[in-house]
Design an enzyme around this catalytic site. Sequence first.
Site, short mmCIF file in Angstrom:
data_model
loop_
_atom_site.label_atom_id
_atom_site.label_comp_id
_atom_site.label_asym_id
_atom_site.label_seq_id
_atom_site.Cartn_x
_atom_site.Cartn_y
_atom_site.Cartn_z
N ASP A 139 -3.73 4.24 0.28
CA ASP A 139 -2.85 3.29 -0.20
C ASP A 139 -1.62 4.12 -0.95
O ASP A 139 -1.28 3.69 -2.09
CB ASP A 139 -3.57 2.44 -1.33
CG ASP A 139 -3.10 1.41 -1.82
OD1 ASP A 139 -2.14 0.69 -0.86
OD2 ASP A 139 -3.51 0.51 -2.92
N LYS A 141 2.06 4.65 -1.77
CA LYS A 141 3.27 3.97 -1.85
C LYS A 141 3.71 4.34 -3.32
O LYS A 141 3.01 4.79 -4.19
CB LYS A 141 2.82 2.28 -1.87
CG LYS A 141 1.90 1.90 -2.83
CD LYS A 141 1.33 0.41 -2.68
CE LYS A 141 0.48 -0.09 -3.46
NZ LYS A 141 -0.24 -1.64 -3.44
N ASN A 144 1.97 3.76 -6.67
CA ASN A 144 0.86 4.83 -6.88
C ASN A 144 1.29 6.26 -7.12
O ASN A 144 0.47 7.25 -7.13
CB ASN A 144 -0.28 4.61 -5.98
CG ASN A 144 -0.88 3.27 -5.92
OD1 ASN A 144 -0.92 2.70 -6.94
ND2 ASN A 144 -1.52 2.91 -4.68
N ASP A 161 -4.48 5.48 -8.29
CA ASP A 161 -5.19 4.19 -7.44
C ASP A 161 -6.05 4.82 -6.37
O ASP A 161 -5.52 4.61 -5.38
CB ASP A 161 -4.31 3.25 -7.27
CG ASP A 161 -4.74 1.91 -7.08
OD1 ASP A 161 -6.21 1.96 -6.86
OD2 ASP A 161 -4.13 1.13 -6.55
N THR A 180 -0.48 -1.80 2.25
CA THR A 180 0.48 -2.75 2.05
C THR A 180 1.39 -2.55 3.31
O THR A 180 1.72 -1.38 3.79
CB THR A 180 1.15 -2.10 0.77
OG1 THR A 180 0.17 -2.01 -0.40
CG2 THR A 180 2.42 -3.00 0.39
#
Length: 360
Positions: A139, A141, A144, A161, A180
């Site tokens: 994740d 991105k 984060n 995260d 995402t």
Amino acid sequence: MTSFKHENVEDLYELLEKLGSGHFGEVKKCREKSTGTYYAGKFIKTRKCKGSRLGLDRDQIEREVFILQQLEHPNIMRLHDVFTSKAEMVLILELIRGGELFDFIAEKEALSEEDAIEFLEQILKGVAYIHSRSIAHFDLKPENIMLLEKDVPHPKIKIIDFGLAQKIEDGAVFKSMCGTPQYIAPEVINYEPLGPPTDMWSIGVITYILLSGLSPFQGETDQETLTNVVSGNYEFDDRIFKQTSELAKDFIRQLLLKDPRDRMTVVECLIHPWIKPLNRNQAVNRSRSSINMKNFKKFNARRKWKLSYNMVSACNRLCRMKLLCNPMKDEEELRQCESDQEDEKTKPVTLLRRRLSNSS
Ligand code: ATP
């Protein structure tokens, strides 16, 4: 190793202001009563029963805890304590005060590639550390990637995260459809095996955006974005990338490759000549090339707008559930019962994030 505590978190920590929120709960600043040290408490609603659409499964949160427990690196957020109760779990995390890296950069007038690399190298070091432990983040991105402090000469990156992170055991195949849209790799959408190269694709996307303020696969809708990702087609528009060095583009090209086996590993990234110049010429090139700040600021403003739009929609849904609107409930009681509610008519907040949904 941190063990799960069953007492009330408020017996040991004073809860202070809200720092942020995710799809599964809130993050609040808190102060450990015994030491006076400040932390960030991540309050995660747990799913009441199997069929429930609200909250996260306990084992999913336990996996995040299990992974965080194994990590100790300057560029990775640390876990301090964990609490568990009937309706929620609370992760007491290292307090990260400097906000998101992208917000910090967007406030600047100009930024050379050399300055951007100072941050990117730290991201790579954090990722190299987790990959060396057979853990993939899944994740990565801008939201984060945070800064421990921002008012210091060389701000330190912290990756946060680990809610989607996985330990990839030797020989095991892991597949998932989470993430995402803007940042996920083609193998996620194609439901093919995932691993550390999946993170490397995301780093390619983040670098592309950092340099240009453009998102390489962004479409008008999530569906269009996913189609663009699967096609793997993107370009370096000369008008946007006119201040970008050839080495930077080469770095991105070697990450945004459809076949995960063809992508650079994080260790290879760390010795790519854009990150570690081999000669003076390459080093000078980096300091003369710069990120497209005008475009980057626009990208960041749009990104923040979308995040707050999603958050407002989420709050509206909660209000419709009449949870935030009941002034009689004290906070603890409210936290307990939020997890017990089901909203049959509206799409629950809780499912938005871990699915390929309107978060791009
Ligand atoms: P999402 O649904 O967006 O993935 P999440 O429920 O997994 O979120 P996090 O991303 O871990 O939650 O945290 C939500 C927000 O809280 C972050 O974007 C950040 O602004 C803030 N936050 C998280 N951890 C910390 C921390 N350790 N220190 C300070 N702020 C934090």
